[in-house]
Enzyme design. Structure first.
Site, PDB file in Angstrom:
ATOM      1  N   HIS A 100       0.884  -1.177   0.000  1.00  0.00           N
ATOM      2  CA  HIS A 100       0.000   0.000   0.000  1.00  0.00           C
ATOM      3  C   HIS A 100       0.917   1.220   0.000  1.00  0.00           C
ATOM      4  CE1 HIS A 100      -2.462  -2.917   2.360  1.00  0.00           C
ATOM      5  NE2 HIS A 100      -3.505  -2.328   1.803  1.00  0.00           N
ATOM      6  N   ASP A 103       2.270   2.012   3.373  1.00  0.00           N
ATOM      7  CA  ASP A 103       3.222   1.070   3.978  1.00  0.00           C
ATOM      8  C   ASP A 103       4.643   1.544   3.735  1.00  0.00           C
ATOM      9  OD1 ASP A 103       1.022  -0.623   4.286  1.00  0.00           O
ATOM     10  OD2 ASP A 103       1.522  -1.822   2.515  1.00  0.00           O
TER      11      ASP A 103
HETATM   12  C1  XLS Z   1      -7.716  -6.511   4.433  1.00  0.00           C
HETATM   13  C2  XLS Z   1      -7.253  -6.726   3.074  1.00  0.00           C
HETATM   14  C3  XLS Z   1      -6.119  -5.815   2.601  1.00  0.00           C
HETATM   15  C4  XLS Z   1      -5.977  -5.864   1.107  1.00  0.00           C
HETATM   16  C5  XLS Z   1      -5.182  -4.753   0.514  1.00  0.00           C
HETATM   17  O1  XLS Z   1      -8.500  -7.281   4.976  1.00  0.00           O
HETATM   18  O2  XLS Z   1      -6.916  -8.075   2.965  1.00  0.00           O
HETATM   19  O3  XLS Z   1      -4.932  -6.125   3.247  1.00  0.00           O
HETATM   20  O4  XLS Z   1      -5.410  -7.066   0.677  1.00  0.00           O
HETATM   21  O5  XLS Z   1      -5.707  -3.521   0.807  1.00  0.00           O
END
Ligand code: XLS
Ligand code: CA
Ligand code: CA
Length: 439
Positions: A100, A103
């Site tokens: 993300h 991140d």
């Molecule tokens: C959360 C999601 C997230 C997505 C990406 O539950 O799994 O991590 O994979 O935004």
């Protein structure tokens, strides 16, 4: 300096007889399975958020995991985390990563500052990608952590919040293209509602589609050659999310004219939260030609939350690899470890154990799925079970060339159809024989 001294160079493949916990028993990157190497079949990706940003926090307590890379100013942390990430992924021998925007770089005081910080970290990621050969599988924007997104990002009642989300998606797309990502994910954590008492559901669904259309247009302009993915999830954090499951999300794409540009990123733990099996959502997506990528983890059968545990369930892995093999692979996507070590797994070695176990589970899953498909026992059974549909009348029904009166006449002429066993127990035993290695 090394953040992961427990591995000197790279996690080795030592085969099934090895007792070394830091070695692969089944994942042998170069081993050929049906014409492709394991690494080509199993496009594993390490996720940045859980693996390097995860702190072990839960609703009852803050972070429990102390990471060496997590100290200093926000940008110092960003730099050290990036270094740690590429060291870990290289040592693990995985070829892809996912992130993300937030991140890899912290949010600044203004959009301009945020963009500058993101650009700085993207540049570094680009250099590290070059020197290690690690590639970006997909990028995404975090449109759920900041308090401004509490009532939704694209689906917020306030267009100013929508614009903030749009700004983030723009830059996250820039980053994805710059780093050569083949996918871009929309996960709608806050794109839903907590109560319909204050929600205009009809408009919120339109707002989300508006953002997706703008993303498609913008991506085209900046030369994105990959695929957009919706990652369905029924709830958590919202009480109800608009991309509930694969079937709902595929219907949404069709309703809003987005189907050409999107496929699904199906996550195991989200499918089970929707009261489906992982296999169910994979099959639904694949049969619509819309299985793009997978987030491989597992939930907890007793509590049902989105616990994002590492995948160790061999049945799930066999099912997933069967679907993937049947559709001829994942062109734009892969197998992303959206999984985190438990709050009490304090050591960096635990990060290796989680990934090694997951990779071995899926490698074994690939071998079993490949053997079953080659032998054709289960596929032959399905063929035989539906053989009647190849008859002239079966074809007429499927081709839309008959009618209720004609079928009434035909049914009468056929007489009562025989009761034919579905043989579920026998087939489950056969599946087990493959898993136990006696077939
Ligand atoms: C959360 C999601 C997230 C997505 C990406 O539950 O799994 O991590 O994979 O935004
Ligand atoms: Ca999840
Ligand atoms: Ca996920």
């Amino acid at each position: 300096m090394s953040f992961f001294p427990e591995i000197k160079n790279r996690v080795p493949y030592e085969g099934p007889s090895s007792k070394n916990p830091l070695a692969f028993k089944f994942y042998d990157a170069k081993k050929k399975v049906g014409g492709k190497t394991m690494a080509q079949h199993l496009k594993f990706a390490v996720c940045y958020w859980h693996t390097f940003k995860g702190t072990g926090a839960d609703p009852f307590g803050g972070g429990s995991l102390q990471r060496e890379w997590n100290s200093g100013s926000p940008m110092e942390v960003a730099h050290k985390t990036m270094e740690a990430a590429f060291e870990f992924i290289s040592k693990l021998g995985v070829n892809y990563w996912c992130f993300h925007d937030r991140d890899i770089a912290p949010e600044g005081a203004t959009i301009a500052e945020t963009n500058k910080q993101l650009a700085e970290m993207v540049e570094i990621a680009g250099v590290l990608q070059k020197s290690t050969g690690i590639k970006l599988l997909w990028g995404t924007a975090n449109l759920f952590s900041h308090p401004r997104y509490t009532h939704g990002a694209a689906t917020n009642p306030d267009p100013c919040v929508f614009a903030q989300a749009a700004a983030q998606v723009r830059r996250a797309l820039d980053a994805t293209v710059e780093l050569g990502g083949t996918g871009y994910v929309f996960w709608g954590g806050r794109e839903g509602y907590t109560s319909l008492i204050n929600t205009n559901l009809k408009q919120e669904r339109e707002q989300l589609a508006a953002l997706m259309h703008m993303a498609v247009d913008y991506a085209k302009k900046i030369g994105f050659k990959g695929k957009f993915f919706i990652e369905p999830k029924p709830k958590e954090p919202s009480q109800h999310q608009y991309d509930f499951d694969a079937a709902t999300a595929i219907g949404y794409l069709n309703e809003f004219g987005l189907a050409d540009h999107f496929a699904m990123n199906v996550e195991a733990n989200h499918a089970t939260l929707a009261t489906h099996s992982f296999e169910h959502d994979l099959v639904v997506a694949s049969s619509a030609g819309k299985l793009g990528s997978l987030d491989i983890n597992r939930g907890d059968q007793t509590c049902g939350w989105d616990t994002d545990q590492f995948p160790t369930n061999i049945y799930d892995a066999v099912a997933a690899m069967t679907v993937i093999l049947k559709q001829g692979g994942l062109k734009y996507g892969g197998l992303n470890f959206d999984a985190k070590v438990r709050r009490g797994s304090f050591d960096t070695a635990d990060l290796f154990h989680g990934h090694i176990g997951g990779m071995d589970t899926f490698a074994k899953g690939l071998l079993i799925a490949d053997a079953m498909l080659r032998d054709g026992v289960l596929t032959e059974n399905i063929k035989t079970r539906y053989a009647g549909w190849k008859s002239p009348m079966g074809r007429k029904i499927l081709g839309g060339k008959t009618s209720l009166p004609e079928l009434e006449k035909w049914a009468d002429a056929q007489g009562e159809p025989p009761l034919i066993s579905g043989r579920q127990e026998l087939l489950e035993n056969i599946l087990n024989e493959y898993i136990l290695g006696i077939r």
